[in-house]
Design an enzyme around this catalytic site. Structure first.
Site, PDB file in Angstrom:
ATOM      1  N   SER A 174       0.828  -1.215   0.000  1.00 48.78           N
ATOM      2  CA  SER A 174       0.000   0.000   0.000  1.00 48.78           C
ATOM      3  C   SER A 174       0.865   1.269   0.000  1.00 48.78           C
ATOM      4  CB  SER A 174      -0.984   0.000   1.183  1.00 48.78           C
ATOM      5  OG  SER A 174      -0.321   0.193   2.405  1.00 48.78           O
ATOM      6  N   ARG A 220      13.135  -8.017   4.573  1.00 48.83           N
ATOM      7  CA  ARG A 220      14.488  -8.551   4.728  1.00 48.83           C
ATOM      8  C   ARG A 220      15.403  -7.430   5.199  1.00 48.83           C
ATOM      9  NH1 ARG A 220      15.781 -13.265   1.900  1.00 48.83           N
ATOM     10  NH2 ARG A 220      17.954 -12.600   1.951  1.00 48.83           N
ATOM     11  N   LEU A 243      18.828  -5.557   4.851  1.00 50.50           N
ATOM     12  CA  LEU A 243      19.809  -5.430   3.769  1.00 50.50           C
ATOM     13  C   LEU A 243      21.228  -5.572   4.328  1.00 50.50           C
ATOM     14  CD1 LEU A 243      18.142  -2.442   1.918  1.00 50.50           C
ATOM     15  CD2 LEU A 243      18.277  -4.812   1.109  1.00 50.50           C
ATOM     16  N   ASN A 277      13.352   4.091   3.991  1.00 49.86           N
ATOM     17  CA  ASN A 277      12.433   3.113   4.580  1.00 49.86           C
ATOM     18  C   ASN A 277      11.356   3.857   5.351  1.00 49.86           C
ATOM     19  OD1 ASN A 277      11.459   0.530   5.439  1.00 49.86           O
ATOM     20  ND2 ASN A 277      12.431   0.864   7.438  1.00 49.86           N
ATOM     21  N   HIS A 336       8.832   3.339   8.704  1.00 48.68           N
ATOM     22  CA  HIS A 336       8.645   2.497   9.889  1.00 48.68           C
ATOM     23  C   HIS A 336       7.406   2.978  10.649  1.00 48.68           C
ATOM     24  CE1 HIS A 336       9.718  -0.173  13.112  1.00 48.68           C
ATOM     25  NE2 HIS A 336       9.494   0.812  13.959  1.00 48.68           N
ATOM     26  N   ASP A 379      16.502   0.039  11.428  1.00 52.66           N
ATOM     27  CA  ASP A 379      15.694   1.228  11.722  1.00 52.66           C
ATOM     28  C   ASP A 379      16.486   2.302  12.480  1.00 52.66           C
ATOM     29  OD1 ASP A 379      13.507  -0.100  10.541  1.00 52.66           O
ATOM     30  OD2 ASP A 379      12.943  -1.026  12.437  1.00 52.66           O
ATOM     31  N   GLU A 434       1.164   7.150   6.916  1.00 47.52           N
ATOM     32  CA  GLU A 434       2.308   6.665   6.123  1.00 47.52           C
ATOM     33  C   GLU A 434       2.117   7.022   4.653  1.00 47.52           C
ATOM     34  OE1 GLU A 434       3.543   2.549   6.667  1.00 47.52           O
ATOM     35  OE2 GLU A 434       2.646   2.515   8.649  1.00 47.52           O
TER      36      GLU A 434
HETATM   37  C1  GRF Z   1       3.943  -0.601   6.784  1.00 50.31           C
HETATM   38  O1  GRF Z   1       3.287  -0.536   8.024  1.00 50.31           O
HETATM   39  C2  GRF Z   1       5.319  -0.038   6.896  1.00 50.31           C
HETATM   40  O2  GRF Z   1       5.432   0.984   7.838  1.00 50.31           O
HETATM   41  C3  GRF Z   1       6.138  -1.233   7.343  1.00 50.31           C
HETATM   42  O3  GRF Z   1       5.577  -2.334   6.679  1.00 50.31           O
HETATM   43  C4  GRF Z   1       4.206  -2.046   6.359  1.00 50.31           C
HETATM   44  C5  GRF Z   1       4.083  -2.238   4.881  1.00 50.31           C
HETATM   45  O4  GRF Z   1       2.766  -2.106   4.442  1.00 50.31           O
HETATM   46  N1  GRF Z   1       7.537  -1.046   7.043  1.00 50.31           N
HETATM   47  P1  GRF Z   1       2.461  -2.001   2.889  1.00 50.31           P
HETATM   48  O5  GRF Z   1       3.015  -3.280   2.249  1.00 50.31           O
HETATM   49  O6  GRF Z   1       3.132  -0.775   2.367  1.00 50.31           O
HETATM   50  O7  GRF Z   1       0.979  -1.937   2.782  1.00 50.31           O
END
Ligand code: GRF
Length: 205
Positions: free
Chosen positions: A13, A95, A97, A111, A113, A149, A178
């Site tokens: 997503s 994974r 890296l 990334n 989080h 992270d 996000e």
């Molecule tokens: C999200 O909650 C993101 O913060 C975390 O993994 C999840 C991925 O969700 N790293 P999507 O595959 O982007 O829907």
């Protein structure tokens, strides 16, 4: 032009949100490829059918560290996501890296989080926030370094944690944010507006 590669393992997503934010724009970012380590990642169909972006599966097949990541780097580079002019976005890529990969794409990997780092790194960040009793959590877009992270923070946004929240309801509230934050960070990167000084990322302009 910034060649964008997005790495996913599942629903995708955030990938969808980034690609949607770029669609129809003749901007500075060109989405080159979406790569998954899982052949059945639902995000692959969204990338190819909704966005017309090439997809590739790079299966893990028991490969670890740079053994696997070198295949990832080759796939990215074959699509034009190069260490010199590319950007790699991790979007639910499950994974870690290797240092070799991180050094190769140094400060060109982002990334997202689902917590306000440095609180609650690693897996199940939303559950950890609830169990800790945090009143506020949120999400963080950061550069990827060799830790988990731990890289320099680019953007963060907070959401409240309610008393009746479950892991699922909090995850949903954070996910909505996000989807705004990650595209913003990609566009700041593409515009050359991120100045990294040690751990601190200044946003220019
Ligand atoms: C999200 O909650 C993101 O913060 C975390 O993994 C999840 C991925 O969700 N790293 P999507 O595959 O982007 O829907």
């Amino acid at each position: 032009m910034l060649g964008l590669g997005i790495l996913i393992s599942g629903r995708g997503s955030n990938m969808d949100a980034i690609l949607t934010s770029l669609s129809g724009k003749t901007g500075k970012v060109s989405p080159k490829v979406v790569i998954s380590d899982k052949a059945d990642a639902p995000g692959l169909r969204i990338a190819s059918e909704k966005h017309g972006v090439p997809v590739q599966v790079v299966p893990a097949e028991g490969l670890r560290g740079w053994e696997y990541d070198s295949k990832l780097a080759s796939a990215l580079e074959a699509y034009g996501v190069t260490p010199a002019s590319g950007l790699v976005c991790l979007a639910g890529f499950m994974r870690l890296l290797s240092p070799e990969f991180v050094r190769r794409y140094s400060m060109r990997i982002l990334n997202i989080h689902p917590a306000l780092l440095p609180s609650f790194p690693g897996l199940h960040a939303q559950r950890k926030a609830i169990e800790y009793g945090a009143k506020v959590s949120g999400c963080t877009v950061h550069f990827v370094d060799e830790g988990t992270d731990t890289g320099p923070v680019i953007l963060q946004r907070a959401v409240p944690v309610g008393e009746s929240d479950t892991e699922e309801t909090l995850a949903e509230r954070i996910l909505r944010v996000e989807h705004e934050l990650y595209p913003e960070a990609v566009s700041l990167f593409a515009e050359g507006r991120l100045a990294v000084q040690g751990r601190r990322v200044r946003i220019l302009g």
